[in-house]
Design a protein around this motif. Structure first.
Motif, PDB file in Angstrom:
ATOM      1  N   THR A 110      -0.979   2.453  -9.885  1.00 29.79           N
ATOM      2  CA  THR A 110      -0.748   1.856  -8.569  1.00 29.79           C
ATOM      3  C   THR A 110      -1.909   2.216  -7.668  1.00 29.79           C
ATOM      4  N   GLY A 111      -2.554   1.203  -7.111  1.00 26.70           N
ATOM      5  CA  GLY A 111      -3.584   1.426  -6.107  1.00 26.70           C
ATOM      6  C   GLY A 111      -3.034   1.054  -4.740  1.00 26.70           C
ATOM      7  N   LEU A 112      -3.332   1.869  -3.744  1.00 29.18           N
ATOM      8  CA  LEU A 112      -2.838   1.609  -2.392  1.00 29.18           C
ATOM      9  C   LEU A 112      -4.005   1.587  -1.422  1.00 29.18           C
ATOM     10  N   ASP A 113      -3.980   0.629  -0.506  1.00 25.83           N
ATOM     11  CA  ASP A 113      -4.977   0.608   0.558  1.00 25.83           C
ATOM     12  C   ASP A 113      -4.309   0.153   1.849  1.00 25.83           C
ATOM     13  N   ILE A 114      -4.769   0.704   2.953  1.00 27.27           N
ATOM     14  CA  ILE A 114      -4.173   0.349   4.242  1.00 27.27           C
ATOM     15  C   ILE A 114      -4.586  -1.052   4.671  1.00 27.27           C
ATOM     16  N   SER A 115      -5.656  -1.576   4.062  1.00 26.79           N
ATOM     17  CA  SER A 115      -6.164  -2.895   4.427  1.00 26.79           C
ATOM     18  C   SER A 115      -5.679  -3.982   3.466  1.00 26.79           C
ATOM     19  N   GLU A 116      -5.057  -4.995   4.012  1.00 22.46           N
ATOM     20  CA  GLU A 116      -4.638  -6.164   3.212  1.00 22.46           C
ATOM     21  C   GLU A 116      -5.845  -6.814   2.545  1.00 22.46           C
ATOM     22  N   ILE A 117      -6.969  -6.828   3.245  1.00 18.24           N
ATOM     23  CA  ILE A 117      -8.175  -7.461   2.702  1.00 18.24           C
ATOM     24  C   ILE A 117      -8.651  -6.709   1.469  1.00 18.24           C
ATOM     25  N   ALA A 118      -8.613  -5.379   1.516  1.00 12.87           N
ATOM     26  CA  ALA A 118      -9.002  -4.573   0.360  1.00 12.87           C
ATOM     27  C   ALA A 118      -8.127  -4.904  -0.846  1.00 12.87           C
ATOM     28  N   VAL A 119      -6.832  -5.021  -0.618  1.00 10.56           N
ATOM     29  CA  VAL A 119      -5.906  -5.328  -1.707  1.00 10.56           C
ATOM     30  C   VAL A 119      -6.183  -6.716  -2.289  1.00 10.56           C
ATOM     31  N   GLN A 120      -6.463  -7.677  -1.430  1.00  9.13           N
ATOM     32  CA  GLN A 120      -6.814  -9.020  -1.914  1.00  9.13           C
ATOM     33  C   GLN A 120      -8.058  -8.956  -2.800  1.00  9.13           C
ATOM     34  N   GLU A 121      -9.039  -8.165  -2.392  1.00  9.22           N
ATOM     35  CA  GLU A 121     -10.266  -8.006  -3.180  1.00  9.22           C
ATOM     36  C   GLU A 121      -9.975  -7.300  -4.510  1.00  9.22           C
ATOM     37  N   ALA A 122      -9.071  -6.323  -4.485  1.00 10.38           N
ATOM     38  CA  ALA A 122      -8.704  -5.606  -5.707  1.00 10.38           C
ATOM     39  C   ALA A 122      -8.013  -6.535  -6.703  1.00 10.38           C
ATOM     40  N   VAL A 123      -7.162  -7.411  -6.199  1.00 12.91           N
ATOM     41  CA  VAL A 123      -6.485  -8.382  -7.070  1.00 12.91           C
ATOM     42  C   VAL A 123      -7.507  -9.322  -7.711  1.00 12.91           C
ATOM     43  N   ARG A 163      -9.207  -7.369 -10.456  1.00 15.30           N
ATOM     44  CA  ARG A 163      -8.290  -7.212 -11.594  1.00 15.30           C
ATOM     45  C   ARG A 163      -8.254  -8.484 -12.435  1.00 15.30           C
ATOM     46  N   THR A 164      -8.204  -9.644 -11.767  1.00  7.99           N
ATOM     47  CA  THR A 164      -8.204 -10.929 -12.470  1.00  7.99           C
ATOM     48  C   THR A 164      -9.505 -11.110 -13.245  1.00  7.99           C
ATOM     49  N   GLU A 165     -10.606 -10.739 -12.593  1.00  8.12           N
ATOM     50  CA  GLU A 165     -11.923 -10.830 -13.232  1.00  8.12           C
ATOM     51  C   GLU A 165     -11.984  -9.981 -14.511  1.00  8.12           C
ATOM     52  N   ARG A 166     -11.342  -8.816 -14.471  1.00  8.19           N
ATOM     53  CA  ARG A 166     -11.340  -7.906 -15.621  1.00  8.19           C
ATOM     54  C   ARG A 166     -10.236  -8.225 -16.636  1.00  8.19           C
ATOM     55  N   LYS A 167      -9.441  -9.259 -16.337  1.00 11.52           N
ATOM     56  CA  LYS A 167      -8.353  -9.698 -17.228  1.00 11.52           C
ATOM     57  C   LYS A 167      -7.348  -8.571 -17.516  1.00 11.52           C
ATOM     58  N   VAL A 168      -6.985  -7.878 -16.472  1.00 12.81           N
ATOM     59  CA  VAL A 168      -5.996  -6.807 -16.558  1.00 12.81           C
ATOM     60  C   VAL A 168      -4.682  -7.315 -15.975  1.00 12.81           C
ATOM     61  N   GLU A 169      -3.580  -7.004 -16.646  1.00 11.68           N
ATOM     62  CA  GLU A 169      -2.269  -7.486 -16.204  1.00 11.68           C
ATOM     63  C   GLU A 169      -1.762  -6.711 -14.984  1.00 11.68           C
ATOM     64  N   LYS A 170      -1.023  -7.406 -14.146  1.00 14.64           N
ATOM     65  CA  LYS A 170      -0.405  -6.784 -12.968  1.00 14.64           C
ATOM     66  C   LYS A 170       0.579  -5.692 -13.377  1.00 14.64           C
ATOM     67  N   THR A 171       1.204  -5.842 -14.525  1.00 12.91           N
ATOM     68  CA  THR A 171       2.153  -4.830 -14.997  1.00 12.91           C
ATOM     69  C   THR A 171       1.450  -3.520 -15.358  1.00 12.91           C
ATOM     70  N   GLY A 187      -9.518   0.621  -2.377  1.00 11.37           N
ATOM     71  CA  GLY A 187     -10.567  -0.375  -2.216  1.00 11.37           C
ATOM     72  C   GLY A 187     -10.429  -1.491  -3.232  1.00 11.37           C
ATOM     73  N   ARG A 188     -11.531  -1.852  -3.883  1.00  4.32           N
ATOM     74  CA  ARG A 188     -11.497  -2.948  -4.864  1.00  4.32           C
ATOM     75  C   ARG A 188     -10.878  -2.555  -6.206  1.00  4.32           C
ATOM     76  N   GLY A 189     -10.500  -1.305  -6.347  1.00  2.00           N
ATOM     77  CA  GLY A 189      -9.712  -0.929  -7.523  1.00  2.00           C
ATOM     78  C   GLY A 189     -10.506  -0.638  -8.781  1.00  2.00           C
ATOM     79  N   TYR A 190     -11.799  -0.365  -8.644  1.00  2.39           N
ATOM     80  CA  TYR A 190     -12.599  -0.061  -9.838  1.00  2.39           C
ATOM     81  C   TYR A 190     -12.001   1.111 -10.626  1.00  2.39           C
ATOM     82  N   ASP A 191     -11.605   2.170  -9.894  1.00  2.00           N
ATOM     83  CA  ASP A 191     -11.089   3.358 -10.574  1.00  2.00           C
ATOM     84  C   ASP A 191      -9.661   3.176 -11.073  1.00  2.00           C
TER      85      ASP A 191
END
Length: 232
Positions: A89-102, A105-113, A72-76
Motif C-alpha cells: 500500500t502506497g499512501l500520499d497526501i496528494s491526489e495528483i501523486a496518487v494519480q501519477e502512481a496509478v 503501475r499501469t506502465e509497469r503492468k502491475v496489478e492493483k491487488t 509519490g509515483r510509487g517506484y519503491d
C-alpha cells in the motif's frame, strides 16, 4: 484517579499535540497539492527510479504486507512487491501523486491487488491491520518538526510487533536550517522511535548507490518494535 497526576499531564500533552497536528496536516495537504503539478519525472524529489539502497536490504525484510508513506509515483512500492512476495500500500497526501502512481503501475503492468494506492493523511490512516514492512524515505524529512512525534506514534501503531520491520533511509544527513527537506540524523530518528519502544536492528552509514546528489548524505536504519512479552 485512574492514571494519577502524571497520567493526566501525559493526556493533556497528547491532546495539545493533536490540536497542533491538525493545523499542520491541513497546511501539508494544501502545500503538496499545490506543489505536485510541477513535479515531472526526474525533477525535484522524483528520482524517476526505485531506491537502490532499499533494493540492497530487501533480503532482510519479511514478506507479507508493506506500506510506503509519501509514496509519490510509487517506484519503491513496485520494488517492495518483489513480484508477489508482498502486497503493498502506497499512501500520499496528494491526489495528483496518487494519480501519477496509478499511471506508473499501469506502465509497469502491475496489478492493483498487488500494489494499491491511497490518497490520504498518514496521521489518520487506519487500514485495520498492521504491516510487516514499512519504508520511510523522504517522508519524515518532509514533515515539519512539530509532526515528528506524531510520525513515531503512528509508526508504532502501524508496524507488526516483533516480526515487522521499519526501514528508514535517513536523508538528508546535513547541517542546514529549514525545509523541506529538513535536516536529519540517525540520532534524531532514534530519539523519536526509542520512546515508542522501537529497537534498532541494523545500521548502514556507508550507503551505496544513492540517487544522484544524495551520496554521503544517507544512512539506512532498520527497526523492530518488540511486544511487551518479547523485549529483545
Amino acid at each position: 484517579t485512574r492514571h494519577g497526576c502524571g497520567g493526566r499531564e501525559a493526556e493533556q500533552k497528547e491532546a495539545a499535540l493533536e490540536m497542533s497536528d491538525k493545523k499542520q496536516q491541513l497546511d501539508q495537504e494544501r502545500f503538496w497539492n499545490g506543489f505536485w503539478p510541477k513535479v515531472q519525472r526526474g525533477t525535484f524529489f522524483d528520482a524517476d527510479a526505485h531506491t537502490k539502497p532499499l533494493e540492497a536490504v530487501l533480503k532482510d525484510l519479511p514478506g507479507g504486507r508493506a506500506f510506503v508513506p509519501g509514496c509519490g509515483r510509487g517506484y519503491d512500492c513496485i520494488l517492495l512487491a518483489e513480484g508477489t512476495k508482498r502486497v503493498v500500500t502506497g499512501l500520499d497526501i496528494s491526489e495528483i501523486a496518487v494519480q501519477e502512481a496509478v499511471k506508473y503501475r499501469t506502465e509497469r503492468k502491475v496489478e492493483k491487488t498487488q500494489v494499491d494506492y491511497v490518497a490520504g493523511d498518514f496521521f489518520k490512516f487506519a487500514p485495520g491491520h498492521s504491516f510487516d514492512v514499512i519504508f520511510d524515505y523522504t517522508f519524515l524529512c518532509a514533515l515539519p518538526p512539530e509532526l515528528r512525534e506524531g510520525w513515531a506514534k503512528q509508526m508504532a501503531t502501524l508496524i507488526k510487533k516483533d516480526e515487522g520491520r521499519l526501514a528508514t533511509l535517513i536523508f538528508p544527513i546535513v547541517k542546514k536550517e529549514g525545509g523541506p527537506p529538513y535536516a536529519m540524523s540517525v540520532e534524531l530518528v532514534e530519539s523519536l522511535l526509542k520512546p515508542r519502544g522501537f529497537v534498532r536492528v541494523s545500521l548502514d552509514t556507508n550507503v551505496k548507490d544513492s540517487h544522484m546528489g544524495r551520496q554521503g548524505k544517507e544512512a539506512m536504519a532498520i527497526w523492530k518494535l518488540p511486544s511487551q512479552k518479547s523485549s529483545t
